[in-house]
Design a protein around this motif. Structure first.
Motif, PDB file in Angstrom:
ATOM      1  N   SER A  59     -32.677  11.621  -2.934  1.00  0.00           N
ATOM      2  CA  SER A  59     -34.131  11.584  -3.043  1.00  0.00           C
ATOM      3  C   SER A  59     -35.089  12.042  -1.954  1.00  0.00           C
ATOM      4  N   ILE A  60     -34.529  11.937  -0.644  1.00  0.00           N
ATOM      5  CA  ILE A  60     -35.299  12.435   0.492  1.00  0.00           C
ATOM      6  C   ILE A  60     -35.373  14.001   0.405  1.00  0.00           C
ATOM      7  N   LEU A  61     -34.286  14.978  -0.136  1.00  0.00           N
ATOM      8  CA  LEU A  61     -34.700  16.204  -0.421  1.00  0.00           C
ATOM      9  C   LEU A  61     -35.775  16.641  -1.404  1.00  0.00           C
ATOM     10  N   MET A  62     -35.645  15.684  -2.490  1.00  0.00           N
ATOM     11  CA  MET A  62     -36.547  15.799  -3.583  1.00  0.00           C
ATOM     12  C   MET A  62     -37.990  15.628  -2.666  1.00  0.00           C
ATOM     13  N   PHE A  63     -38.206  14.495  -2.062  1.00  0.00           N
ATOM     14  CA  PHE A  63     -39.433  14.085  -1.552  1.00  0.00           C
ATOM     15  C   PHE A  63     -39.960  15.551  -0.484  1.00  0.00           C
ATOM     16  N   VAL A  64     -39.153  15.948   0.242  1.00  0.00           N
ATOM     17  CA  VAL A  64     -39.278  17.103   1.226  1.00  0.00           C
ATOM     18  C   VAL A  64     -40.016  18.392   0.397  1.00  0.00           C
ATOM     19  N   VAL A  65     -39.217  18.449  -0.927  1.00  0.00           N
ATOM     20  CA  VAL A  65     -39.946  19.727  -1.690  1.00  0.00           C
ATOM     21  C   VAL A  65     -41.128  19.455  -2.210  1.00  0.00           C
ATOM     22  N   ILE A  67     -43.416  17.456  -1.178  1.00  0.00           N
ATOM     23  CA  ILE A  67     -44.462  17.738  -0.201  1.00  0.00           C
ATOM     24  C   ILE A  67     -44.861  19.277   0.158  1.00  0.00           C
ATOM     25  N   GLY A  68     -44.132  19.804   0.134  1.00  0.00           N
ATOM     26  CA  GLY A  68     -44.083  21.316   0.484  1.00  0.00           C
ATOM     27  C   GLY A  68     -44.834  21.918  -0.484  1.00  0.00           C
ATOM     28  N   PHE A  69     -44.508  21.805  -1.812  1.00  0.00           N
ATOM     29  CA  PHE A  69     -45.083  22.471  -3.207  1.00  0.00           C
ATOM     30  C   PHE A  69     -46.505  21.782  -3.298  1.00  0.00           C
ATOM     31  N   SER A  70     -46.523  20.497  -2.938  1.00  0.00           N
ATOM     32  CA  SER A  70     -47.765  19.905  -3.211  1.00  0.00           C
ATOM     33  C   SER A  70     -48.799  20.562  -2.158  1.00  0.00           C
ATOM     34  N   GLY A  84     -53.533  27.765  -9.320  1.00  0.00           N
ATOM     35  CA  GLY A  84     -52.916  26.363  -9.045  1.00  0.00           C
ATOM     36  C   GLY A  84     -52.119  25.812 -10.098  1.00  0.00           C
ATOM     37  N   PHE A  85     -52.810  25.865 -11.452  1.00  0.00           N
ATOM     38  CA  PHE A  85     -52.349  25.384 -12.670  1.00  0.00           C
ATOM     39  C   PHE A  85     -50.880  26.164 -13.074  1.00  0.00           C
ATOM     40  N   VAL A  86     -50.674  27.518 -12.790  1.00  0.00           N
ATOM     41  CA  VAL A  86     -49.606  28.104 -13.153  1.00  0.00           C
ATOM     42  C   VAL A  86     -48.398  27.901 -12.144  1.00  0.00           C
ATOM     43  N   MET A  89     -47.147  24.294 -13.154  1.00  0.00           N
ATOM     44  CA  MET A  89     -46.272  24.456 -14.252  1.00  0.00           C
ATOM     45  C   MET A  89     -44.900  25.269 -13.634  1.00  0.00           C
ATOM     46  N   GLY A  90     -44.949  25.877 -12.790  1.00  0.00           N
ATOM     47  CA  GLY A  90     -43.784  26.631 -12.294  1.00  0.00           C
ATOM     48  C   GLY A  90     -42.788  25.566 -11.451  1.00  0.00           C
ATOM     49  N   PHE A  91     -43.628  24.820 -10.750  1.00  0.00           N
ATOM     50  CA  PHE A  91     -42.904  23.867  -9.859  1.00  0.00           C
ATOM     51  C   PHE A  91     -42.162  22.901 -10.981  1.00  0.00           C
TER      52      PHE A  91
END
Length: 236
Positions: A59-65, A67-70, A84-86, A89-91
């Motif tokens: 879950s720590i890796l999930m959270f880091v990813v 945050i970065g994509f956010s 931003g919408f595209v 959806m890609g994320f």
């Protein structure tokens, strides 16, 4: 994704309803895309592809990813809500691909229970954040501070590998994102009402809001699933 003239009705109930209808629709679509890609990863594509993440996908890796994509999606949405919408959806597709291994690790019953539980918590707390007159700013500050502690504890537990610590962290994380759901909803309402002052279009805010709420829901789901998996004995 045409811009509608929200600024003429900012603060108006109709404007707020339109804004949140769009935000929830895009957030829900992101969840659906993730679900579809997770299912395809586990059933149609090879198990080796899903097992790239497997039980080591913490879950720590999930959270880091997340945050970065956010940050990337929020920055793009401010300049161009369509882009931003595209990206959102890609994320969501990427996260679905990453989560495909849950179908190999957890029972369908636990996955369904975690989804229903997450949806119930998310729906009730988002509604609370939308309707409450209480200022939740201090709550947001406190839960973000608690989240830092959870991240540190998660990093430490990568070395300790204690299932008990995982359970405690998951329970605390569920509480954190339960509160963050209400806080983020109220924050979005405030940002929309002040969109003229902050210079961001309502469509851009809808993408940003969809991303924030998607993150809240996804973290609720992942940690509830981990809790159910530990108690159900099917968590690796």
């Amino acid at each position: 994704m045409e811009n509608y003239n929200e600024r003429r009705i900012v603060g108006n109930k109709e404007g707020i309803n339109k804004f949140f209808a769009k935000t929830y629709a895009w957030m829900g679509l992101a969840v659906l895309v993730s679900g579809i890609f997770a299912f395809l990863t586990a059933t149609v594509w090879s198990n080796q592809l899903a097992n790239v993440y497997g039980s080591s996908f913490k879950s720590i890796l999930m959270f880091v990813v997340l945050i970065g994509f956010s940050f990337a999606i929020n920055h793009a949405a401010i300049k161009n809500p369509v882009l931003g919408f595209v990206l959102l959806m890609g994320f969501a597709a990427f996260m679905g691909f990453s989560l495909g291994s849950i179908f190999l690790v957890y029972s369908i019953g636990n996955i369904a229970s975690a989804f229903i539980g997450s949806a119930s918590i998310f729906g009730s707390m988002s509604l609370f954040g939308l309707l409450t007159k209480r200022d939740l700013t201090s709550v947001g500050t406190q839960v973000y501070a608690a989240l830092i502690g959870v991240i540190v504890a998660s990093v430490v537990n990568l070395f300790l590998r204690s299932s008990m610590i995982v359970l405690v962290i998951s329970i605390i994380t569920v509480i954190i994102f339960t509160l963050l759901t209400a806080y983020d909803t109220q924050k979005l309402k405030s940002m929309y009402n002040n969109s003229d002052e902050i210079g961001v279009s309502a469509s851009s805010l809808a993408v940003i809001g969809a991303m924030d709420l998607y993150m809240d829901f996804l973290n609720l789901f992942i940690n509830l699933l981990q809790i159910l998996g530990i108690f159900g004995g099917d968590d690796n």
